[in-house]
Scaffold this motif. Structure first.
Motif, PDB file in Angstrom:
ATOM      1  N   TYR A  35       0.857  -1.184   0.000  1.00 12.35           N
ATOM      2  CA  TYR A  35       0.000   0.000   0.000  1.00 12.35           C
ATOM      3  C   TYR A  35       0.896   1.238   0.000  1.00 12.35           C
ATOM      4  O   TYR A  35       2.009   1.228   0.525  1.00 12.35           O
ATOM      5  CB  TYR A  35      -0.892   0.045   1.247  1.00 12.35           C
ATOM      6  CG  TYR A  35      -1.918  -1.064   1.340  1.00 12.35           C
ATOM      7  CD1 TYR A  35      -1.608  -2.284   1.921  1.00 12.35           C
ATOM      8  CD2 TYR A  35      -3.212  -0.885   0.864  1.00 12.35           C
ATOM      9  CE1 TYR A  35      -2.541  -3.303   2.013  1.00 12.35           C
ATOM     10  CE2 TYR A  35      -4.162  -1.890   0.962  1.00 12.35           C
ATOM     11  CZ  TYR A  35      -3.818  -3.098   1.535  1.00 12.35           C
ATOM     12  OH  TYR A  35      -4.757  -4.100   1.623  1.00 12.35           O
ATOM     13  N   GLY A  98      -5.820 -14.720   1.310  1.00 13.44           N
ATOM     14  CA  GLY A  98      -6.313 -13.493   0.724  1.00 13.44           C
ATOM     15  C   GLY A  98      -7.809 -13.308   0.907  1.00 13.44           C
ATOM     16  O   GLY A  98      -8.286 -12.216   1.141  1.00 13.44           O
ATOM     17  N   ARG A  99      -8.528 -14.419   0.813  1.00 11.78           N
ATOM     18  CA  ARG A  99      -9.981 -14.311   0.893  1.00 11.78           C
ATOM     19  C   ARG A  99     -10.427 -14.354   2.346  1.00 11.78           C
ATOM     20  O   ARG A  99      -9.680 -14.719   3.243  1.00 11.78           O
ATOM     21  CB  ARG A  99     -10.624 -15.456   0.097  1.00 11.78           C
ATOM     22  CG  ARG A  99     -10.234 -15.441  -1.364  1.00 11.78           C
ATOM     23  CD  ARG A  99     -10.964 -16.496  -2.145  1.00 11.78           C
ATOM     24  NE  ARG A  99     -12.394 -16.246  -2.174  1.00 11.78           N
ATOM     25  CZ  ARG A  99     -13.254 -16.957  -2.891  1.00 11.78           C
ATOM     26  NH1 ARG A  99     -12.815 -17.971  -3.612  1.00 11.78           N
ATOM     27  NH2 ARG A  99     -14.530 -16.698  -2.873  1.00 11.78           N
TER      28      ARG A  99
ATOM     29  N   TYR B  33     -16.487  -7.465   4.052  1.00 15.72           N
ATOM     30  CA  TYR B  33     -16.034  -7.344   5.432  1.00 15.72           C
ATOM     31  C   TYR B  33     -15.673  -5.896   5.697  1.00 15.72           C
ATOM     32  O   TYR B  33     -15.224  -5.176   4.792  1.00 15.72           O
ATOM     33  CB  TYR B  33     -14.811  -8.233   5.684  1.00 15.72           C
ATOM     34  CG  TYR B  33     -15.015  -9.670   5.291  1.00 15.72           C
ATOM     35  CD1 TYR B  33     -14.623 -10.138   4.037  1.00 15.72           C
ATOM     36  CD2 TYR B  33     -15.626 -10.574   6.153  1.00 15.72           C
ATOM     37  CE1 TYR B  33     -14.826 -11.451   3.658  1.00 15.72           C
ATOM     38  CE2 TYR B  33     -15.835 -11.896   5.785  1.00 15.72           C
ATOM     39  CZ  TYR B  33     -15.427 -12.324   4.534  1.00 15.72           C
ATOM     40  OH  TYR B  33     -15.636 -13.626   4.159  1.00 15.72           O
ATOM     41  N   PHE B  35     -13.616  -3.281   8.586  1.00 18.15           N
ATOM     42  CA  PHE B  35     -12.589  -3.283   9.610  1.00 18.15           C
ATOM     43  C   PHE B  35     -12.371  -1.868  10.142  1.00 18.15           C
ATOM     44  O   PHE B  35     -12.577  -0.885   9.432  1.00 18.15           O
ATOM     45  CB  PHE B  35     -11.236  -3.756   9.033  1.00 18.15           C
ATOM     46  CG  PHE B  35     -11.269  -5.099   8.362  1.00 18.15           C
ATOM     47  CD1 PHE B  35     -11.684  -5.231   7.055  1.00 18.15           C
ATOM     48  CD2 PHE B  35     -10.852  -6.236   9.042  1.00 18.15           C
ATOM     49  CE1 PHE B  35     -11.702  -6.474   6.414  1.00 18.15           C
ATOM     50  CE2 PHE B  35     -10.865  -7.479   8.420  1.00 18.15           C
ATOM     51  CZ  PHE B  35     -11.294  -7.594   7.113  1.00 18.15           C
ATOM     52  N   LYS B  95     -13.465  -4.607   2.559  1.00 16.67           N
ATOM     53  CA  LYS B  95     -12.842  -5.665   1.767  1.00 16.67           C
ATOM     54  C   LYS B  95     -13.936  -6.512   1.127  1.00 16.67           C
ATOM     55  O   LYS B  95     -14.876  -6.925   1.824  1.00 16.67           O
ATOM     56  CB  LYS B  95     -11.972  -6.540   2.657  1.00 16.67           C
ATOM     57  CG  LYS B  95     -11.264  -7.665   1.941  1.00 16.67           C
ATOM     58  CD  LYS B  95     -10.490  -8.517   2.950  1.00 16.67           C
ATOM     59  CE  LYS B  95      -9.824  -9.683   2.242  1.00 16.67           C
ATOM     60  NZ  LYS B  95      -9.240 -10.644   3.183  1.00 16.67           N
ATOM     61  N   GLY B  97     -15.824  -9.740  -0.296  1.00 15.08           N
ATOM     62  CA  GLY B  97     -15.841 -11.097   0.224  1.00 15.08           C
ATOM     63  C   GLY B  97     -15.651 -12.158  -0.826  1.00 15.08           C
ATOM     64  O   GLY B  97     -15.467 -13.331  -0.509  1.00 15.08           O
ATOM     65  N   THR B  98     -15.688 -11.776  -2.094  1.00 14.36           N
ATOM     66  CA  THR B  98     -15.597 -12.766  -3.169  1.00 14.36           C
ATOM     67  C   THR B  98     -14.473 -12.400  -4.122  1.00 14.36           C
ATOM     68  O   THR B  98     -14.004 -11.269  -4.136  1.00 14.36           O
ATOM     69  CB  THR B  98     -16.910 -12.848  -3.966  1.00 14.36           C
ATOM     70  OG1 THR B  98     -17.201 -11.538  -4.487  1.00 14.36           O
ATOM     71  CG2 THR B  98     -18.048 -13.289  -3.075  1.00 14.36           C
ATOM     72  N   GLY B  99     -14.081 -13.388  -4.910  1.00 16.28           N
ATOM     73  CA  GLY B  99     -13.044 -13.140  -5.901  1.00 16.28           C
ATOM     74  C   GLY B  99     -11.681 -13.035  -5.275  1.00 16.28           C
ATOM     75  O   GLY B  99     -11.500 -13.230  -4.075  1.00 16.28           O
ATOM     76  N   THR B 100     -10.699 -12.734  -6.090  1.00 12.91           N
ATOM     77  CA  THR B 100      -9.327 -12.643  -5.602  1.00 12.91           C
ATOM     78  C   THR B 100      -8.961 -11.219  -5.235  1.00 12.91           C
ATOM     79  O   THR B 100      -7.857 -10.959  -4.788  1.00 12.91           O
ATOM     80  CB  THR B 100      -8.331 -13.136  -6.662  1.00 12.91           C
ATOM     81  OG1 THR B 100      -8.517 -12.361  -7.856  1.00 12.91           O
ATOM     82  CG2 THR B 100      -8.571 -14.596  -6.967  1.00 12.91           C
ATOM     83  N   ALA B 101      -9.884 -10.290  -5.422  1.00 17.32           N
ATOM     84  CA  ALA B 101      -9.592  -8.888  -5.084  1.00 17.32           C
ATOM     85  C   ALA B 101      -9.681  -8.745  -3.580  1.00 17.32           C
ATOM     86  O   ALA B 101     -10.723  -8.406  -3.044  1.00 17.32           O
ATOM     87  CB  ALA B 101     -10.568  -7.970  -5.791  1.00 17.32           C
ATOM     88  N   SER B 102      -8.569  -9.028  -2.882  1.00 12.47           N
ATOM     89  CA  SER B 102      -8.603  -9.070  -1.432  1.00 12.47           C
ATOM     90  C   SER B 102      -8.048  -7.823  -0.784  1.00 12.47           C
ATOM     91  O   SER B 102      -7.775  -7.809   0.394  1.00 12.47           O
ATOM     92  CB  SER B 102      -7.800 -10.278  -0.949  1.00 12.47           C
ATOM     93  OG  SER B 102      -8.317 -11.452  -1.505  1.00 12.47           O
ATOM     94  N   LYS B 103      -7.900  -6.773  -1.557  1.00  9.12           N
ATOM     95  CA  LYS B 103      -7.316  -5.555  -1.017  1.00  9.12           C
ATOM     96  C   LYS B 103      -8.261  -4.893  -0.042  1.00  9.12           C
ATOM     97  O   LYS B 103      -9.481  -5.081  -0.084  1.00  9.12           O
ATOM     98  CB  LYS B 103      -7.015  -4.592  -2.160  1.00  9.12           C
ATOM     99  CG  LYS B 103      -8.275  -4.126  -2.886  1.00  9.12           C
ATOM    100  CD  LYS B 103      -7.943  -3.232  -4.050  1.00  9.12           C
ATOM    101  CE  LYS B 103      -9.213  -2.778  -4.769  1.00  9.12           C
ATOM    102  NZ  LYS B 103      -8.901  -1.954  -5.960  1.00  9.12           N
ATOM    103  N   LEU B 104      -7.694  -4.091   0.830  1.00 10.02           N
ATOM    104  CA  LEU B 104      -8.463  -3.229   1.715  1.00 10.02           C
ATOM    105  C   LEU B 104      -8.604  -1.860   1.060  1.00 10.02           C
ATOM    106  O   LEU B 104      -7.640  -1.322   0.516  1.00 10.02           O
ATOM    107  CB  LEU B 104      -7.743  -3.081   3.055  1.00 10.02           C
ATOM    108  CG  LEU B 104      -7.698  -4.309   3.953  1.00 10.02           C
ATOM    109  CD1 LEU B 104      -6.735  -4.092   5.107  1.00 10.02           C
ATOM    110  CD2 LEU B 104      -9.082  -4.658   4.472  1.00 10.02           C
ATOM    111  N   PHE B 106      -9.441   1.889   2.165  1.00 10.09           N
ATOM    112  CA  PHE B 106      -9.458   2.655   3.406  1.00 10.09           C
ATOM    113  C   PHE B 106     -10.153   3.997   3.229  1.00 10.09           C
ATOM    114  O   PHE B 106     -10.160   4.583   2.139  1.00 10.09           O
ATOM    115  CB  PHE B 106      -8.020   2.944   3.859  1.00 10.09           C
ATOM    116  CG  PHE B 106      -7.274   1.757   4.401  1.00 10.09           C
ATOM    117  CD1 PHE B 106      -6.543   0.939   3.564  1.00 10.09           C
ATOM    118  CD2 PHE B 106      -7.283   1.474   5.759  1.00 10.09           C
ATOM    119  CE1 PHE B 106      -5.838  -0.149   4.061  1.00 10.09           C
ATOM    120  CE2 PHE B 106      -6.588   0.386   6.267  1.00 10.09           C
ATOM    121  CZ  PHE B 106      -5.871  -0.425   5.415  1.00 10.09           C
TER     122      PHE B 106
END
Lengths: 115, 116
Positions: A35, A98-99, B33, B35, B95, B97-104, B106
């Motif tokens: 990031y 990751g998930r 999700y 946070f 974030k 919940g699905t797919g590979t896009a797991s970035k946060l 902010f």
């Protein structure tokens, strides 16, 4: 156990220089994220690795930014021909997966100043 | 694209009092999700609390609790019995919940000051 570590903690580069920032994730963490946090802002996503595979690099701002994680552990973020707008704190985070709602554990960051 | 908005750049609370930090988000997804992260002046980001969107019950962690209003897309953080060590930047994050896009993703953060 040890957390995420980053080096160097501070880096001053002259405009046009290349820099390399290192991230040591928590042992066993599959996922690794980079990031960029500009002063007074929230972190913004740059790129994501699952093991050695770079699955998402949509946040890299230009082709001067390059990241790798060749053995699925340590990662390096390289910035070529640095510009003043690259000045920021670069944060690395790792997680078990990751998930899901797995926590991302952050390192202390590398503060890059381009003069 | 998902966005996270924190409309309070700075908040102040007296020690032992309660404070609520606001966060709203925008998404078309149903599985995600949320946070709250704390970033003390040393810069290392620490997870405070997390909420799964499919759970109706609000998450709590000791003195920290959230008010999750899914329909309103609101996710506020309540800190009870505030302590000097709570002083920090607080970031709300989203974030998928699905797919590979797991970035946060902010928000811009809220700086919390705790006074005696």
């Amino acid at each position: 156990g040890a957390g995420v570590s980053q080096s160097p903690r501070y880096k001053v580069a002259k405009r046009g220089q290349d820099v390399a920032l290192r991230c040591d994730p928590i042992s066993g963490h599959v996922s690794l994220f980079w990031y960029q946090q500009a002063l007074g802002q929230g972190p913004e996503f740059l790129t994501y690795f699952q093991n050695e595979a770079q699955l998402d690099k949509s946040g890299l701002p230009s082709d001067r930014f390059f990241a790798e994680r060749p053995e699925g552990s340590v990662s390096t973020l390289k910035i070529q021909r640095t510009q003043q707008e690259d000045s920021a704190v670069y944060l690395c985070a790792s997680s078990l997966a990751g998930r899901g709602s797995y926590e991302q554990y952050f390192g202390p960051g590398t503060r890059l100043t381009v003069t | 694209a998902q966005t996270v908005t924190q409309s309070q750049p700075e908040m102040s609370v007296q020690e032992a009092e309660t404070v609520t930090l606001s966060c709203t988000y925008d998404t078309s997804e149903s599985d995600y999700y949320l946070f709250w992260y704390k970033q003390p002046p040393s810069r290392q980001m620490i997870l405070v609390i997390r909420q799964e969107a499919y759970k109706q019950q609000n998450a709590t962690e000791n003195r920290f609790s959230v008010n999750f209003q899914k329909a309103a897309k609101s996710f506020s953080l309540k800190i009870s019995d505030s302590q000097l060590g709570d002083a920090a930047m607080y970031f709300c994050a989203y974030k998928r919940g699905t797919g590979t896009a797991s970035k946060l993703t902010f928000g811009t953060g809220t700086r919390l000051q705790v006074t005696l």
